[in-house]
Design a protein around this motif. Structure first.
Motif, PDB file in Angstrom:
ATOM      1  N   VAL A 160      11.927  -0.488   1.353  1.00  0.00           N
ATOM      2  CA  VAL A 160      10.829   0.119   0.587  1.00  0.00           C
ATOM      3  C   VAL A 160      10.384   1.527   1.303  1.00  0.00           C
ATOM      4  N   VAL A 161      10.514   1.613   2.633  1.00  0.00           N
ATOM      5  CA  VAL A 161      10.290   2.793   3.414  1.00  0.00           C
ATOM      6  C   VAL A 161      11.633   3.627   3.907  1.00  0.00           C
ATOM      7  N   SER A 162      11.641   4.687   3.764  1.00  0.00           N
ATOM      8  CA  SER A 162      12.648   5.537   4.284  1.00  0.00           C
ATOM      9  C   SER A 162      12.577   5.405   5.512  1.00  0.00           C
ATOM     10  N   LEU A 163      13.723   5.292   6.278  1.00  0.00           N
ATOM     11  CA  LEU A 163      13.673   5.040   8.028  1.00  0.00           C
ATOM     12  C   LEU A 163      14.891   5.842   8.122  1.00  0.00           C
ATOM     13  N   ASP A 164      14.934   6.728   9.349  1.00  0.00           N
ATOM     14  CA  ASP A 164      16.189   7.304   9.863  1.00  0.00           C
ATOM     15  C   ASP A 164      16.850   6.331  10.787  1.00  0.00           C
ATOM     16  N   LEU A 165      18.094   6.637  11.233  1.00  0.00           N
ATOM     17  CA  LEU A 165      18.968   5.692  11.797  1.00  0.00           C
ATOM     18  C   LEU A 165      18.460   5.255  13.041  1.00  0.00           C
ATOM     19  N   GLY A 166      17.605   6.040  13.950  1.00  0.00           N
ATOM     20  CA  GLY A 166      16.916   5.586  14.902  1.00  0.00           C
ATOM     21  C   GLY A 166      16.031   4.593  14.851  1.00  0.00           C
ATOM     22  N   ASP A 167      15.176   4.636  13.748  1.00  0.00           N
ATOM     23  CA  ASP A 167      14.106   3.541  13.374  1.00  0.00           C
ATOM     24  C   ASP A 167      15.066   2.328  13.005  1.00  0.00           C
ATOM     25  N   ARG A 168      15.876   2.501  11.951  1.00  0.00           N
ATOM     26  CA  ARG A 168      16.546   1.351  11.656  1.00  0.00           C
ATOM     27  C   ARG A 168      17.301   0.521  12.920  1.00  0.00           C
TER      28      ARG A 168
ATOM     29  N   THR B 201       5.737   1.364   9.092  1.00  0.00           N
ATOM     30  CA  THR B 201       5.231   1.606   7.516  1.00  0.00           C
ATOM     31  C   THR B 201       3.916   2.215   7.632  1.00  0.00           C
ATOM     32  N   HIS B 202       3.030   1.821   8.483  1.00  0.00           N
ATOM     33  CA  HIS B 202       1.794   2.622   8.612  1.00  0.00           C
ATOM     34  C   HIS B 202       1.984   3.992   8.987  1.00  0.00           C
ATOM     35  N   ARG B 203       2.888   4.313   9.832  1.00  0.00           N
ATOM     36  CA  ARG B 203       3.157   5.909  10.235  1.00  0.00           C
ATOM     37  C   ARG B 203       3.532   6.531   9.070  1.00  0.00           C
ATOM     38  N   GLU B 204       4.495   5.904   8.395  1.00  0.00           N
ATOM     39  CA  GLU B 204       5.177   6.527   7.217  1.00  0.00           C
ATOM     40  C   GLU B 204       4.073   6.600   5.942  1.00  0.00           C
ATOM     41  N   ARG B 205       3.090   5.776   5.898  1.00  0.00           N
ATOM     42  CA  ARG B 205       2.117   5.654   4.791  1.00  0.00           C
ATOM     43  C   ARG B 205       1.201   6.859   5.174  1.00  0.00           C
ATOM     44  N   GLU B 206       0.780   6.998   6.369  1.00  0.00           N
ATOM     45  CA  GLU B 206      -0.168   8.181   6.667  1.00  0.00           C
ATOM     46  C   GLU B 206       0.660   9.753   6.686  1.00  0.00           C
ATOM     47  N   LEU B 207       1.777   9.482   6.874  1.00  0.00           N
ATOM     48  CA  LEU B 207       2.515  10.864   6.758  1.00  0.00           C
ATOM     49  C   LEU B 207       2.464  11.237   5.168  1.00  0.00           C
TER      50      LEU B 207
ATOM     51  N   ALA C 142       0.898  -1.159  -0.076  1.00  0.00           N
ATOM     52  CA  ALA C 142       0.142  -0.105  -0.070  1.00  0.00           C
ATOM     53  C   ALA C 142       0.826   1.237  -0.058  1.00  0.00           C
ATOM     54  N   PHE C 143       1.829   1.216   0.893  1.00  0.00           N
ATOM     55  CA  PHE C 143       3.017   2.237   0.716  1.00  0.00           C
ATOM     56  C   PHE C 143       3.733   2.483  -0.678  1.00  0.00           C
ATOM     57  N   ARG C 144       3.767   1.411  -1.147  1.00  0.00           N
ATOM     58  CA  ARG C 144       4.659   1.505  -2.575  1.00  0.00           C
ATOM     59  C   ARG C 144       3.652   1.912  -3.565  1.00  0.00           C
ATOM     60  N   ASP C 145       2.427   1.441  -3.432  1.00  0.00           N
ATOM     61  CA  ASP C 145       1.426   1.997  -4.375  1.00  0.00           C
ATOM     62  C   ASP C 145       1.071   3.492  -4.270  1.00  0.00           C
TER      63      ASP C 145
END
Length: 222
Positions: free
Chosen positions: A170-178, A198-204, A139-142
């Motif tokens: 697929v999702v760009s995450l910062d160092l802390g999340d990784r 992923t849900h957080r980044e999709r909503e953003l 869903a994020f990729r779409d």
């Protein structure tokens, strides 16, 4: 405990991920040469660990490190000229950092590490969680396909464990999340965290009209 040469970086390497690096600092050139010279006796592996405080470049620039890192298997080496090299490594096993070996006769850091076991958690929950995460990633990729360069070409792994580590593909995450993904105690926990991220980044992305930058493909200097 095992002894492992370290390569502190301003990024996080995850198991299964590939990381390109330019190597030019004398201490890391020495590390590279030592790995190549010893590869007939053992695999050319060193530890990538994220810097908590400090910088990658410069003597004494690293002030503190994160507690968990990932072993990096050297898979490709190319000479760029002089004392500059281009290498590609692949993440293998996670480790917990122990004591730095202050007596090691090397210009680069060497540390005692404990290898971390890969636990899966509740087997009954892995497939449902993996299915939900895979759907969220799709869903994020779409949603961001036109904004994120190369997102449609990323192949999402099938296995729950591999999938749990693949979220940053697929999702760009910062160092802390990784780093949080790397430190999860088991696959179940990592799948849940990956789903939340992923849900957080999709909503953003929806809030910003899907104007996101591409997922990070680090080309770190060391």
């Amino acid at each position: 405990m095992a002894s492992l040469p370290l390569f502190p970086l301003g990024t996080v390497l995850l198991p299964g991920a590939r990381l390109p690096l330019q190597v030019f600092e004398p201490r890391y050139v020495a590390l590279l040469r030592d790995l190549i010279e010893a590869q007939e006796e053992r695999s050319p592996v060193f530890g990538v660990i994220a810097i908590r405080e400090g910088n990658e470049v410069g003597e004494g620039a690293v002030r503190s490190l994160h507690d968990v890192g990932c072993a990096a298997l050297l898979t490709h080496v190319a000479v760029l000229g002089g004392q500059r090299f281009f290498v590609i490594v692949e993440g293998t096993d996670r480790f917990r950092l122990g004591d730095i070996d202050s007596g090691a006769a090397t210009p680069y850091l060497t540390a005692e590490v404990t290898w971390l076991e890969e636990r899966d958690g509740d087997p009954a929950l892995l497939a449902p969680l993996a299915g939900r995460l895979r759907a969220e990633l799709e869903a994020f990729r779409d949603l961001t396909d036109e904004a994120v360069e190369g997102a449609s070409e990323v192949e999402v792994p099938e296995g729950p464990r591999e999938l749990s580590y693949a979220v940053p593909l697929v999702v760009s995450l910062d160092l802390g999340d990784r780093q949080r993904l790397l430190e999860c105690p088991d696959t179940e926990t990592r799948l849940r965290l990956g789903l939340d991220l992923t849900h957080r980044e999709r909503e953003l992305a929806q809030a910003l009209g899907a104007t996101l930058k591409a997922p990070q493909s680090p080309f770190d200097l060391g």
